[in-house]
Design an enzyme around this catalytic site. Sequence first.
Site, PDB file in Angstrom:
ATOM      1  N   VAL A   1      16.873  31.576  61.128  1.00  0.00           N
ATOM      2  CA  VAL A   1      16.339  31.089  62.405  1.00  0.00           C
ATOM      3  C   VAL A   1      15.838  29.647  62.314  1.00  0.00           C
ATOM      4  CG1 VAL A   1      15.772  33.254  63.580  1.00  0.00           C
ATOM      5  CG2 VAL A   1      14.145  32.285  61.930  1.00  0.00           C
TER       6      VAL A   1
ATOM      7  N   ASN B   1      11.135  37.806  66.557  1.00  0.00           N
ATOM      8  CA  ASN B   1      10.580  38.801  65.643  1.00  0.00           C
ATOM      9  C   ASN B   1      10.624  38.373  64.176  1.00  0.00           C
ATOM     10  OD1 ASN B   1      10.007  41.708  64.633  1.00  0.00           O
ATOM     11  ND2 ASN B   1      12.020  41.221  63.771  1.00  0.00           N
TER      12      ASN B   1
ATOM     13  N   SER C   1       0.164  38.796  65.263  1.00  0.00           N
ATOM     14  CA  SER C   1      -0.400  39.793  64.337  1.00  0.00           C
ATOM     15  C   SER C   1      -1.908  39.822  64.550  1.00  0.00           C
ATOM     16  CB  SER C   1      -0.099  39.396  62.886  1.00  0.00           C
ATOM     17  OG  SER C   1      -0.881  40.161  61.998  1.00  0.00           O
TER      18      SER C   1
ATOM     19  N   TYR D   1       0.183  32.525  56.721  1.00  0.00           N
ATOM     20  CA  TYR D   1       0.667  33.536  57.678  1.00  0.00           C
ATOM     21  C   TYR D   1      -0.282  33.636  58.887  1.00  0.00           C
ATOM     22  CZ  TYR D   1       2.365  38.184  59.170  1.00  0.00           C
ATOM     23  OH  TYR D   1       2.871  39.246  59.868  1.00  0.00           O
ATOM     24  N   ALA D   2      -1.584  33.687  58.624  1.00  0.00           N
ATOM     25  CA  ALA D   2      -2.563  33.799  59.720  1.00  0.00           C
ATOM     26  C   ALA D   2      -2.465  32.590  60.644  1.00  0.00           C
ATOM     27  CB  ALA D   2      -3.973  33.940  59.153  1.00  0.00           C
ATOM     28  N   ALA D   3      -2.267  31.400  60.048  1.00  0.00           N
ATOM     29  CA  ALA D   3      -2.160  30.184  60.870  1.00  0.00           C
ATOM     30  C   ALA D   3      -0.953  30.282  61.803  1.00  0.00           C
ATOM     31  CB  ALA D   3      -2.039  28.964  59.967  1.00  0.00           C
ATOM     32  N   THR D   4       0.165  30.809  61.277  1.00  0.00           N
ATOM     33  CA  THR D   4       1.355  30.905  62.143  1.00  0.00           C
ATOM     34  C   THR D   4       1.152  31.940  63.246  1.00  0.00           C
ATOM     35  OG1 THR D   4       2.488  32.588  60.762  1.00  0.00           O
ATOM     36  CG2 THR D   4       2.943  30.254  60.284  1.00  0.00           C
ATOM     37  N   LYS D   5       0.481  33.038  62.917  1.00  0.00           N
ATOM     38  CA  LYS D   5       0.334  34.092  63.922  1.00  0.00           C
ATOM     39  C   LYS D   5      -0.681  33.699  64.998  1.00  0.00           C
ATOM     40  CE  LYS D   5       3.521  36.658  62.176  1.00  0.00           C
ATOM     41  NZ  LYS D   5       4.807  36.738  62.862  1.00  0.00           N
TER      42      LYS D   5
ATOM     43  N   ILE E   1       1.877  47.879  60.018  1.00  0.00           N
ATOM     44  CA  ILE E   1       3.004  48.722  60.432  1.00  0.00           C
ATOM     45  C   ILE E   1       3.868  48.990  59.203  1.00  0.00           C
ATOM     46  CG2 ILE E   1       4.933  48.919  62.069  1.00  0.00           C
ATOM     47  CD1 ILE E   1       2.125  48.451  63.385  1.00  0.00           C
TER      48      ILE E   1
HETATM   49  P1  NAI Z   1      10.463  42.862  57.650  1.00  0.00           P
HETATM   50  O1  NAI Z   1      10.268  41.951  56.490  1.00  0.00           O
HETATM   51  O2  NAI Z   1      10.589  44.309  57.407  1.00  0.00           O
HETATM   52  O3  NAI Z   1      11.734  42.382  58.495  1.00  0.00           O
HETATM   53  C1  NAI Z   1      11.896  41.026  58.856  1.00  0.00           C
HETATM   54  C2  NAI Z   1      13.358  40.753  59.129  1.00  0.00           C
HETATM   55  O4  NAI Z   1      13.453  39.362  59.487  1.00  0.00           O
HETATM   56  C3  NAI Z   1      14.254  40.966  57.900  1.00  0.00           C
HETATM   57  O5  NAI Z   1      15.428  41.664  58.267  1.00  0.00           O
HETATM   58  C4  NAI Z   1      14.554  39.556  57.423  1.00  0.00           C
HETATM   59  O6  NAI Z   1      15.813  39.425  56.779  1.00  0.00           O
HETATM   60  C5  NAI Z   1      14.497  38.771  58.731  1.00  0.00           C
HETATM   61  N1  NAI Z   1      14.190  37.362  58.501  1.00  0.00           N
HETATM   62  C6  NAI Z   1      13.191  36.848  57.760  1.00  0.00           C
HETATM   63  N2  NAI Z   1      13.268  35.522  57.736  1.00  0.00           N
HETATM   64  C7  NAI Z   1      14.344  35.173  58.493  1.00  0.00           C
HETATM   65  C8  NAI Z   1      14.949  33.948  58.830  1.00  0.00           C
HETATM   66  N3  NAI Z   1      14.472  32.781  58.374  1.00  0.00           N
HETATM   67  N4  NAI Z   1      16.038  33.946  59.639  1.00  0.00           N
HETATM   68  C9  NAI Z   1      16.543  35.117  60.081  1.00  0.00           C
HETATM   69  N5  NAI Z   1      16.031  36.311  59.770  1.00  0.00           N
HETATM   70  C10 NAI Z   1      14.936  36.344  58.988  1.00  0.00           C
HETATM   71  O7  NAI Z   1       9.253  42.545  58.644  1.00  0.00           O
HETATM   72  P2  NAI Z   1       8.575  43.460  59.780  1.00  0.00           P
HETATM   73  O8  NAI Z   1       7.431  44.171  59.179  1.00  0.00           O
HETATM   74  O9  NAI Z   1       9.593  44.210  60.514  1.00  0.00           O
HETATM   75  O10 NAI Z   1       7.958  42.315  60.697  1.00  0.00           O
HETATM   76  C11 NAI Z   1       8.612  41.801  61.842  1.00  0.00           C
HETATM   77  C12 NAI Z   1       7.682  40.804  62.523  1.00  0.00           C
HETATM   78  O11 NAI Z   1       6.453  41.451  62.856  1.00  0.00           O
HETATM   79  C13 NAI Z   1       7.311  39.624  61.630  1.00  0.00           C
HETATM   80  O12 NAI Z   1       7.211  38.446  62.412  1.00  0.00           O
HETATM   81  C14 NAI Z   1       5.950  40.009  61.094  1.00  0.00           C
HETATM   82  O13 NAI Z   1       5.192  38.893  60.734  1.00  0.00           O
HETATM   83  C15 NAI Z   1       5.367  40.743  62.289  1.00  0.00           C
HETATM   84  N6  NAI Z   1       4.295  41.652  61.940  1.00  0.00           N
HETATM   85  C16 NAI Z   1       4.498  42.688  61.050  1.00  0.00           C
HETATM   86  C17 NAI Z   1       3.442  43.526  60.705  1.00  0.00           C
HETATM   87  C18 NAI Z   1       3.582  44.655  59.745  1.00  0.00           C
HETATM   88  O14 NAI Z   1       2.544  45.254  59.395  1.00  0.00           O
HETATM   89  N7  NAI Z   1       4.753  45.014  59.302  1.00  0.00           N
HETATM   90  C19 NAI Z   1       2.107  43.313  61.281  1.00  0.00           C
HETATM   91  C20 NAI Z   1       2.023  42.222  62.206  1.00  0.00           C
HETATM   92  C21 NAI Z   1       3.079  41.428  62.511  1.00  0.00           C
END
Ligand code: NAI
Length: 246
Positions: free
Chosen positions: A63, A89, A141, A154-158, A187
């Site tokens: 992205v 996402n 987040s 991470y906190a700064a971005t969120k 999650i």
């Molecule tokens: P995850 O790590 O399980 O999945 C993230 C997906 O994004 C992966 O498939 C990865 O390949 C893809 N990705 C990462 N960097 C990328 C890039 N530069 N270009 C394209 N794709 C990329 O993460 P999850 O847990 O599903 O999190 C999704 C979103 O929710 C994130 O933004 C995360 O910060 C946010 N979030 C997650 C929480 C949690 O507890 N899991 C809590 C709060 C927010």
Amino acid sequence: MRLQDHIALITGAAQGIGLATARKFAAEGAHLVLCDRNPATLDPVADELRRGGAQVLAQALDVSDRAAFTTLVDAAIAQFGKIDTLVNNAGITRDARLVKMTDEQFDAVIDVNLRAVFRCTQIVAPHMIERGRGAILSASSVVGLYGNFGQTNYAATKAGIIAMTKTWARELGPKGVRVNAVAPGFIQTPMLATIPDKVMEQMAERVPLRRLGKAEEIASVYAFLASSEASYISGAVIEVDGGMTL
Ligand code: NAI
């Protein structure tokens, strides 16, 4: 079927919350434009959703790559004629305490979680403005609201996502585009895979609902926010955390 013939672009759709969101949107009748930097996990997801009846345009890309994302959006407009919802996402972590965090760790997280969200939204928004409708949803987040040990970057971005969401809600609201963020608690996704079970149990004990969240419980909020049921919601940050931050 709240999203019949809806076109949704979801970043980071190959696993975790992005995957659950793609499945939920497809189940609600949407067609999908999916991207992820990992083709090995993205391609089977696209195949699965196509078998379920959705039309899917899927592209492996980072992205942070403006040119690649622009090409995907152009292809989506050519194929579907519109993008109704963008779900920003994709996100990463590079944790370290303040005194140990390197510039590389800081910059990597800023590039994906903040700069790319700005860029992707900047590329998609003109298509929504032209139609006078659309929904932009981004992953914040609870960490962006309350901070977290070891997550300066991470906190700064969120927190930045929240600021951009409110700014875009003001700028794009008069053009018919709603802009909202979701702030999940902890999650259960691959993102948390490196956290030891013991720590996960302690985290769950802090939550009034006494468990961590499921990716599907975030996906359903994105689907609601994308649908006409949320037609008067804009500039909101919806905490989905089982009451963890009370
Ligand atoms: P995850 O790590 O399980 O999945 C993230 C997906 O994004 C992966 O498939 C990865 O390949 C893809 N990705 C990462 N960097 C990328 C890039 N530069 N270009 C394209 N794709 C990329 O993460 P999850 O847990 O599903 O999190 C999704 C979103 O929710 C994130 O933004 C995360 O910060 C946010 N979030 C997650 C929480 C949690 O507890 N899991 C809590 C709060 C927010």
